[in-house]
Design a protein around this motif. Structure first.
Motif, short mmCIF file in Angstrom:
data_model
loop_
_atom_site.label_atom_id
_atom_site.label_comp_id
_atom_site.label_asym_id
_atom_site.label_seq_id
_atom_site.Cartn_x
_atom_site.Cartn_y
_atom_site.Cartn_z
N SER A 1 -32.85 10.93 5.36
CA SER A 1 -33.67 10.42 6.45
C SER A 1 -34.31 9.08 6.10
O SER A 1 -34.74 8.36 6.96
CB SER A 1 -34.75 11.43 6.79
N PHE B 1 -30.08 5.33 8.93
CA PHE B 1 -30.28 6.65 9.54
C PHE B 1 -30.30 6.56 11.07
O PHE B 1 -29.81 7.42 11.78
CB PHE B 1 -31.58 7.25 9.02
N LEU B 2 -30.89 5.50 11.55
CA LEU B 2 -31.03 5.38 13.01
C LEU B 2 -29.87 4.64 13.67
O LEU B 2 -29.81 4.52 14.88
CB LEU B 2 -32.33 4.66 13.34
N TYR C 1 -39.49 22.77 7.60
CA TYR C 1 -38.07 22.48 7.81
C TYR C 1 -37.54 23.39 8.89
O TYR C 1 -37.77 24.60 8.84
CB TYR C 1 -37.29 22.67 6.50
N TRP D 1 -32.11 19.41 13.85
CA TRP D 1 -32.90 19.72 12.67
C TRP D 1 -34.12 18.82 12.58
O TRP D 1 -34.13 17.72 13.10
CB TRP D 1 -32.08 19.70 11.38
N THR D 2 -35.13 19.35 11.95
CA THR D 2 -36.37 18.62 11.77
C THR D 2 -36.82 18.84 10.34
O THR D 2 -36.73 19.95 9.84
CB THR D 2 -37.48 19.18 12.69
N LEU D 3 -37.26 17.80 9.70
CA LEU D 3 -37.89 18.03 8.40
C LEU D 3 -39.16 17.23 8.32
O LEU D 3 -39.28 16.15 8.90
CB LEU D 3 -36.95 17.70 7.24
N ASN E 1 -42.40 16.35 5.57
CA ASN E 1 -43.03 16.47 4.25
C ASN E 1 -44.43 15.91 4.35
O ASN E 1 -44.63 14.81 4.84
CB ASN E 1 -42.23 15.71 3.21
N GLN F 1 -44.17 12.39 6.44
CA GLN F 1 -43.00 11.72 6.97
C GLN F 1 -42.18 12.78 7.67
O GLN F 1 -42.17 13.95 7.28
CB GLN F 1 -42.26 11.08 5.79
N ALA G 1 -38.39 13.53 9.92
CA ALA G 1 -37.09 13.04 10.41
C ALA G 1 -36.51 14.13 11.29
O ALA G 1 -36.75 15.32 11.06
CB ALA G 1 -36.15 12.76 9.25
N ARG G 2 -35.79 13.71 12.30
CA ARG G 2 -35.29 14.67 13.24
C ARG G 2 -33.94 14.22 13.77
O ARG G 2 -33.70 13.03 13.91
CB ARG G 2 -36.24 14.73 14.43
N ARG H 1 -31.53 10.34 16.88
CA ARG H 1 -32.30 10.55 15.64
C ARG H 1 -33.65 9.88 15.75
O ARG H 1 -33.82 8.89 16.45
CB ARG H 1 -31.55 9.97 14.45
N PHE H 2 -34.57 10.44 15.01
CA PHE H 2 -35.92 9.90 15.01
C PHE H 2 -36.45 9.93 13.57
O PHE H 2 -36.17 10.87 12.84
CB PHE H 2 -36.87 10.77 15.84
N THR H 3 -37.21 8.93 13.21
CA THR H 3 -37.98 9.06 11.98
C THR H 3 -39.41 8.66 12.29
O THR H 3 -39.65 7.82 13.16
CB THR H 3 -37.49 8.16 10.83
#
Lengths: 470, 1196
Positions: free
Chosen positions: A8, A13-14, B602, B660-662, B664, B685, B687-688, B743-745
């Motif tokens: 990630s 990643f994006l 997670y 999925w998603t994580l 931390n 942080q 991410a997905r 996606r996303f962060t």
């Protein structure tokens, strides 16, 4: 977990490209853009078709048709009520224009193909742009008259693919025609004599179009040169566009068989029969069959055909449900009208250009060539009574009606002929027949001002400075 | 006997105030009983001592329960003592003081303990030290517990391991242990040096929830600054009328509006045909025009796309996040509010718990009578009146629908039958009603049953909650049924003290099937039966739009029957859907160092599914498509078929969703200033990824048994002269694909600080980036953030003595949240969409379309200000909160008008501003409580006013009367969903409607009006919403009634829409009937004085002569849509404990429920606004009138 964390955090990643979407970068991408269906299958409403003077209506059926069909047939000022202002044809062609301009402006900057390929594709887009502009000017500009063309308001010339563009003004009719000519001249240099497919622009198609443009401007000598070159181009390629010989096609087992209850299997009903097309563009005549709105051929039109003319086979005196039509009225089987560059059109236009430049024999040969493919050769000759150029010209114009009746071509013809001294005194009217097929229940006169359509409301509202046609 | 003592807690709240006033007014120090008092008590509760004194002296004690919980036991030995002396001893060391009134002792809390008690410095020197450890019920240490010696300033706080040391305290006395969420403990320390304290979770009397969850952290409601709301979970659980989690929340949360009606059901992922739907919901008014206004659903900390994959019985709690301080941590998706769901977890150290919960819900059949349509006699009479064979000649209808009554009328007109024959036939049609057959043959009784069995338990190392559930729901459409099986397994491990792992596993699988059941109701021709007298299904081929002559010709040449028998058709098509949902959510909590810990969250969701649509060749449409591709010039020629005449069309779709998603996080928690302050800091942080894909394959001529199929020999060509004309035969497009990935962060930080237990500060910050193809990343660099403060006023000294007030705090928050545009909408380049194949031309491919370049598209962002007051009075019997908010949304996404000469007319852009303001109130009260009876109420109320401040200039084509009337979801300067109408001015003497124009003139000419002549009638979205729940319990019985209300909005009344054209059925659908008001239409001059309903004009020419909408969309047909309904009534019975104990059952209860009772509707026309298209004024059939259910809960 640690791995997921690392993924990630990666920079790309994006950076994902959604499936099914693409940014044009190769010649193939740009090339496939020109395959878009909107370039060759135009589903505009039937308004243009009902505006020609060769058609009439059965009041019984016509009274239940849509408002714009009724208003188009009666040549009213506004075809669309407010809120219904969806001039689909213009909207679609403006989108096509965006695509053309995008290709014209971008394709030479890509690096994956040879320069000639890029130039050829660019030429195709330029010629297509000319075709679009030619239809626009014939909707919204006055018929071309050299003396007033420079001041007659035309249609904006759009050369950029930019959705944020704002400052549009109506260029004069002359400016638009000049742009069309210059585009076609540019394109002709780089276009191939035969395109990959008949819906795509080729050199003979561009020359045919340029000839037509000159013809519409009254520049007959220039037109003739283009038609001659176009025929030369056609002769130079393998399996060029060719005429159906109706004498063979209507014979048992011929190209137009079977001849069923829904008419012959001919280009007007079968989309796949494009043998006569130099540039295939069709519009569908959606009202012609099940949604029948009463469009008929009056005796005046049917009387143009001689008894042995095989083009009569395209008409029926039965309604779509096979009940008989009353009083001698006919309707056409056609589901499609071909509005690109057709071989028959090129022949008749060359004939016209020849006769207008006093080549009587040449003109006669052209028109007889077409006719000999449309009826028994014995009946195909130009009547002996016709000896003058003007007489032959009128015969050729009638031949155009015989060839294209009910397909919208006639509207374009009466427009341009309205500024031609030979025909300019003519007036045009429409008849609506009562249920007996004989009694005329309504007659509508075409006012000269309506040779030019009013601009779509959406365009006028987005461009406040723009003046509408009277 | 008069009362010797009064505990205020037993009175009705209103009563208490009165009593207090009376007593306080009796200010007098006159004589009171001088009887001696004798007591000998050892560690007796203070209340007991009061009772004894009261009995001996006749003195009343005025004291609240709340004060008594703080009191210490009393040890006293006196004989015949004076009251004043006794009181001095009794109150010694108590946190209470007293005032002696006439015949009464008023007990009060001490104002400032430090001032009335000796300071530590002045105490005797016999000091000692006490050590100890504080744990919770499952043995886990609780850090941050405040330990104080009585209520003096001597204090200590437990450390991260729950240990404390308190020094310099007297030998005798009490230690007070307090921590929010736990019952306060008072422990004597005589002779004690070492203590182990187990604190017990506080169970509030009114079940007021103390912990709210943002999905990122759990916060004590006491100190949370944001706007959090929690629904009453008892009501949520009891709402067995629906399995939809969103619908069950209706009326339970102020500001959460559930849109009712069939039009408001949305698929959970529009691109995936999995059949899972949710009712639409908005929190505090819509914040977007172009994007979804549905809240974000979060389950166990992980955003979820399909909330209904979860079993409502597995849900422990729900928190609705309404303002920025509550939801901003969800960043660019939080503008619509967030619904945070927590599933059930096991209690540590609890013994094995087995429970069963199940219900059967009975909906029955749709309420067909709700539609006010004509009966057959009325319909036939009307059809006769308007029949017009001149305007609509029979021969023009060969391809149209000719209904049986029309056939008779045409036959009579053409002379085929006599007038008498025609009348006989029409009379017999007029005497038939098909409603009974429709109800019997087209509907089944809708029912749902669901059973959940759960087991939970655990010890200090490991605990679990697991459940298995089965749900069978049968809708009212024949043959439609869905069975769902779900398993949930939640586990928690504590392998070592500093590490906690949890894993929540959900597995659900469902199988649904449905048949080709058409929507048939009272809108169909009222005389058309479906079965004849002999029980045979009736064919009605006219509904497919071919005249009898034409149909017979088709049939003879193609040799394929073209009967259309709707009841037979039901079984010719079936759809089977299978779905599986796998949801894993894991957490890691690792204590690193002192107050620092690492949290990880997670989640993985995977939902594969498939759908199979099989249409048998007997299906009418399939037969028709075969006929359309059959060449048979005459009836005697052998037909040539291009499509298979047996087998069927099989469409198999497979789809999957995978997300999925994580996350931390580092969390730092520490008490400061000896526990007076508390700091909580988090950074993290996230991410997905969201992925979905579907494929679909079509097979023609499929044989279900042999699994063989037909391969066309000719494809992509035009077949001329078929039976019906000519047609293209397609072939290529048998398989289709769809795939999308996003996606996303994100990076985020959270801060909570509480100062002196009174002042709380919350802050959050987050920045989101998403994979917007081709977009300018800089446009996304817009952080969301929030800041909130709360002042717990009650904890201030000046309120400590205000005894009737148990809690008072004020909150204020401000923050920014976002709403993210869909992927691929903003781009720096022209985007070409996928190649498209057109039948008929051998082109190698093309691009379907082109999205023009449009960069710098950014999120919609909403700035929310929220002010709130929370209060609790009279021993917490009345509590609630009031909130006001102001939400300003800017950068609204919308289609910008583009100059049509560019080739485009619209293009997305960030334009426009929207404001939502509102006030919300929630109240809960325990109105009556006696030994056997109690009555409690929960009242929720919300007012929202939204106004569109600016937006794109209307498309010229939309800026006209027709579009403004037709479907306007917005207009600058108005509330969302504004409704405009004509100012109706009656009928003219031709029966044509007239309107009043803005200039005052009366008009009946079509097109003369402009938008300026329309009047604003209100909005179709209710500004006032809420609910009122009342629960009565008597011994083991409890009765609950949950009412909801929606007020202040408008709707069009259902009126007849047909005033022109033929009165007939329409092709392929079951309508044709008219509403009864058509009977009262204008018929002759003079009627305009009697009716408002326009005349009937046969032909389409009427479009140019009048505008019927002047009437149908006139202001006379706009009425208030306000209504209140009792959504459900529940009666439960709990089996008595003593009986249960004998059979080894912990608890058992039974509930019966009935739903959907209209209490009040503002309109006078019997319209249920939930079953009326508010904007168009068309009634829809309610799927049921009332539903009934029975539910059982048993715990072993």
């Amino acid at each position: 977990m640690v791995i997921m964390f690392l993924i990630s955090c990666k920079k790309d990643f994006l950076e994902i490209v959604p499936k099914g979407k693409l940014v044009a970068s190769t010649l193939k991408d740009y090339d496939l853009l020109m395959n878009n269906i909107s370039f060759y299958k135009m589903d505009f409403s039937d308004v243009i078709v009902v505006m020609g003077d060769e058609v009439a209506v059965e009041q019984n059926y016509f009274q239940n048709s849509t408002g714009e069909v009724q208003r188009g047939f009666t040549w009213e000022d506004y075809l669309y009520t407010p809120g219904q202002d969806e001039v689909v044809y213009t909207t679609n062609q403006l989108l096509n224009l965006y695509t053309c301009n995008k290709i014209i402006n971008e394709v030479t900057t890509i690096s994956d193909a040879a320069a000639e390929q890029r130039t050829a594709l660019q030429a195709e887009a330029i010629a297509t742009r000319a075709w679009i502009n030619f239809t626009f000017i014939n909707h919204y500009g006055k018929p071309y008259l050299e003396s007033t063309a420079a001041t007659d308001p035309g249609f904006p010339i759009i050369k950029e693919a930019n959705i944020n563009a704002k400052d549009f003004k109506r260029n004069s009719v002359k400016e638009v025609y000049d742009q069309i000519i210059s585009d076609l001249q540019t394109a002709i240099v780089s276009l191939p004599p035969k395109s990959a497919f008949v819906t795509r622009m080729s050199r003979p198609a561009a020359r045919g179009l340029l000839g037509k443009v000159y013809l519409f401007m009254g520049r007959y000598q220039d037109a003739l040169g283009q038609f001659n070159d176009a025929f030369k181009d056609l002769a130079s390629v393998a399996s060029p566009a060719s005429l159906y010989n109706y004498n063979e096609a209507f014979a048992a087992g011929g190209a137009f068989s079977p001849f069923g209850r829904f008419g012959p299997d001919y280009p007007g009903t079968n989309y796949s029969k494009y043998q006569e097309s130099v540039l295939l563009k069709t519009v569908s005549l959606s009202g012609a069959n099940y949604g029948y709105f009463g469009l008929v051929m009056p005796p005046e039109t049917m009387n143009l055909y001689s008894a042995s003319d095989l083009r009569r086979n395209f008409y029926t005196n039965k309604h779509p449900d096979f009940t008989p039509m009353m009083g001698g009225l006919y309707r056409k089987y056609a589901n499609y009208s071909h509005v690109g560059i057709e071989l028959a059109d090129m022949l008749l236009m060359r004939a016209e250009a020849r006769v207008r430049t006093s080549d009587f024999a040449g003109a006669k040969a052209d028109v007889e060539l077409l006719r000999s493919n449309r009826m028994p050769v014995t009946d195909a000759g130009v009547p002996a009574a016709i000896t003058s150029n003007t007489g032959l010209l009128k015969f050729i114009i009638d031949e155009r009606t015989r060839e294209f009746a009910g397909e919208g071509q006639r509207w374009l013809d009466i427009r341009r002929l309205s500024v031609d001294p030979v025909f300019s005194s003519r007036t045009y009217s429409h008849k609506a027949y009562a249920a007996d097929g004989v009694t005329v229940s309504h007659t509508y006169q075409l006012r000269p001002v309506r040779f030019t359509l009013r601009l779509p409301q959406s365009i006028l509202q987005a461009n406040p400075g723009m003046t509408d046609n009277p | 006997m008069y009362k010797k003592y009064i505990t205020i807690g037993r009175f009705h709240p209103g009563y208490i105030t009165l009593v207090l006033v009376i007593i306080l007014l009796q200010i007098s120090m006159s004589s009171f009983a001088q009887k001696g008092i004798t007591l000998d008590e050892k560690k007796s509760p203070l209340m007991e001592v009061f009772k004894k004194i009261s009995t001996q002296t006749g003195i009343d004690f005025l004291v609240t329960n709340n004060m008594l919980t703080d009191a210490y036991p009393v040890t006293i030995k006196v004989t015949n003592a004076q009251l004043s002396d006794v009181l001095v001893q009794v109150f010694k060391g108590q946190p209470l003081t007293y005032i002696i009134r006439k015949n009464a002792v008023v007990v009060q809390r001490k104002q400032t303990p430090a001032a009335t008690e000796p300071t530590p410095m002045s105490r005797p020197l016999n000091r000692k030290e006490v050590k100890g450890r504080v744990v919770n019920e499952s043995g886990q240490p609780i850090p941050g517990v405040s330990v104080s010696f009585q209520d003096t300033g001597i204090q200590a706080v437990t450390d991260a391991n729950g240990n404390f040391t308190i020094q310099q305290i007297p030998d005798e006395g009490y230690l007070v242990f307090s921590y929010i969420g736990y019952v306060k403990q008072i422990v004597p320390i005589n002779d004690v040096k070492e203590l182990k304290i187990t604190m017990v979770t506080e169970v509030n009397k009114l079940k007021e929830v103390t912990v709210v969850s943002t999905g990122y952290q759990n916060i004590d409601k006491e100190r949370a600054t944001g706007s959090f709301a929690k629904p009453d979970m008892e009501i949520f659980k009891s709402r067995t009328g629906t399995m939809d989690i969103t619908s069950r929340l209706e009326g339970l949360v102020p500001g959460l509006q559930i849109k009712k009606g069939l039009n408001s059901i949305i698929g959970e992922n529009g691109n995936i045909p999995n059949g899972k739907t949710t009712q639409e919901a908005t929190i505090r008014g819509a914040s977007s025009i172009a994007l979804s206004t549905d809240p974000l659903y979060v389950v166990d900390g992980v955003p979820i796309t399909g909330v209904n994959q979860f079993n409502p019985d597995d849900i422990e709690s729900i928190t609705v996040l309404k303002d920025a301080a509550a939801s901003a941590i969800w960043g660019a998706r939080a503008t619509n509010g967030v619904i945070v769901i927590t599933t059930k977890k096991a209690l540590k150290g609890s013994r094995l718990n087995i429970s069963y919960s199940g219900f059967v819900n009975f909906d029955g059949k749709p309420d067909l009578g709700y539609l006010k349509m004509m009966n057959s006699a009325q319909y036939i009479q009307t059809a006769k009146e308007v029949f017009n064979p001149v305007q609509f000649p029979y021969q023009s209808l060969s391809y149209g629908v000719i209904a049986p009554h029309e056939q008779i009328l045409y036959d009579k007109y053409s002379g085929k039958i006599t007038a008498a024959q025609a009348d006989r036939s029409l009379d017999s049609l007029a005497s038939i009603s098909n409603l009974g057959q429709i109800k019997d043959l087209w509907y089944q009784n809708a029912m749902t049953q669901s059973h959940t069995l759960s087991v939970s338990g655990g010890n200090n190392l490991y605990s679990f909650y697991t459940s298995a559930a089965y749900t069978d729901s049968r809708s009212s459409a024949i043959g439609q049924d869905e069975k769902t099986y779900r398993i949930m397994f939640n586990q928690e491990y504590n392998p070592i003290e500093r590490l906690k792992l949890s894993l929540s596993t959900t597995l659900g699988t469902s199988a649904a099937k449905q048949l080709d059941v058409r929507s048939v109701d009272g809108t169909f021709l009222p005389y058309q039966l479906f079965k004849d007298n002999n029980g045979n299904n009736i064919s009605m081929p006219y509904l497919q739009g071919l005249s009898p002559a034409m149909r017979s010709d088709y049939e003879q040449r193609s040799r394929i029957g073209l009967d259309y028998n709707p009841l037979d058709e039901i079984n010719y098509k079936q759809t089977k859907t299978g779905n599986t949902h796998i949801n894993l959510a894991g957490t890691v909590q690792l204590k690193l160092f002192r107050g620092l810990s690492f949290n990880g969250n997670y989640g993985i969701q995977k939902s594969p599914g498939n759908r199979k649509d099989y249409t048998d060749h007997n299906n009418y449409k399939l037969r028709r498509s075969v006929v359309d591709l059959t060449v048979a010039p005459t009836a005697s020629s052998v037909p040539v078929y291009y499509l298979p005449t047996d087998g069927g069309t099989n469409v198999e779709s497979n789809f999957e969703e995978q997300n999925w998603t994580l996350r931390n996080q580092l969390v730092y928690t520490t008490p400061l200033r000896a526990g007076k302050d508390q700091l909580n800091l988090q950074i993290g942080q996230e991410a997905r990824e969201q992925f979905s894909r579907s494929t679909s394959t079509t097979f023609l001529g499929y044989d279900q048994q042999l699994m063989t199929y037909f391969t066309p020999t000719v494809t992509n060509v035009y077949i001329p002269n078929t039976v019906s004309g000519g047609s293209f035969i397609s072939g290529g497009q048998n398989t289709s694909f769809y795939e999308t990935k996003n996606r996303f962060t994100s990076y985020f930080a959270l801060l909570n600080y509480s100062f002196n237990e009174r002042y709380n500060l919350d802050g959050s910050w987050r920045v989101d980036h998403s994979a917007l193809f081709g977009s300018d990343k800089s446009a996304q660099n817009k952080p969301t953030w929030s800041l909130g403060g709360k002042w717990n006023i009650k904890k201030e000294n000046f309120l400590k003595t205000v005894n009737w007030l148990d809690g008072l705090s004020v909150r204020a928050t401000y923050g920014i949240t976002g709403n993210s545009p869909y992927a691929g909408s903003g781009t720096q380049w022209d985007i070409l969409t996928r190649p498209y194949f057109y039948n008929g031309l051998p082109l190698a491919g093309s691009y379907l379309g082109l999205t023009p370049k449009n960069d710098k598209l950014s999120w919609e962002s909403t700035a929310t200000t929220n002010l709130g007051i929370d209060f609790s009075v009279l021993n917490s019997r009345l509590g609630g909160s009031i909130e006001v908010y102001n939400k300003n949304t800017t950068n609204l996404l919308g289609d910008v008008n583009v100059n049509p000469l560019t080739g485009f007319s619209r293009s997305p852009g960030n334009i426009g501003k929207l404001n939502n303001k509102g006030i919300e109130l929630s109240l809960h009260s325990l109105n009556i409580q006696t030994k056997n009876f109690s009555w409690s109420s929960v009242f929720n109320f919300a007012y929202n006013k939204n106004i569109l401040l600016s937006y794109t200039q209307l498309d010229p084509r939309a800026n006209n009367v027709y579009s403004r009337l037709g479907n306007s979801s917005y207009l600058v300067g108005y509330r969302l969903q504004p409704m405009f109408s004509y100012a109706y001015a009656g009928l003219n003497n031709q029966g044509n409607p007239m309107i009043k124009l803005a200039n005052g003139s009366i008009n009946s000419t079509p097109g003369a009006e402009t938008v300026g002549d329309l009047v604003y009638s209100g909005t179709t979205t209710p500004p006032y919403t809420g609910g009122l729940s009342n629960i009565f319990t008597y011994k083991a019985f409890s009765l609950g009634a949950n009412m909801i209300f929606n007020l202040g909005h408008v709707m069009r009344t259902p009126v007849n829409q047909t005033y022109t054209g033929r009165i007939t059925a329409s092709q392929s659908s079951f309508d044709g009937n008219l509403t009864t008001d058509f009977l009262n239409r204008w018929k002759k001059p003079g009627d305009e004085k009697l009716t408002n309903i326009p005349s009937y004009i046969p032909g389409f020419e009427s479009y140019f002569t009048r505008t019927v909408a002047y009437y149908t969309q006139g202001d006379i047909n706009v009425v208030s849509a306000s209504y209140a309904k009792v959504r459900d009534i529940n009666l439960s019975f709990k089996l008595p404990d003593n009986l249960l104990r004998k059979i080894g059952v912990k608890s058992a209860s039974f509930t019966i429920q009935a739903t959907n009772f209209m209490v009040w509707a503002a309109n006078k026309k019997g319209i249920d606004p939930e079953y009326n298209d508010l904007n168009l004024g068309i009634r829809s059939v309610p799927p049921f009138r009332h539903s009934y259910s029975i539910r059982t809960n048993v715990t072993f």
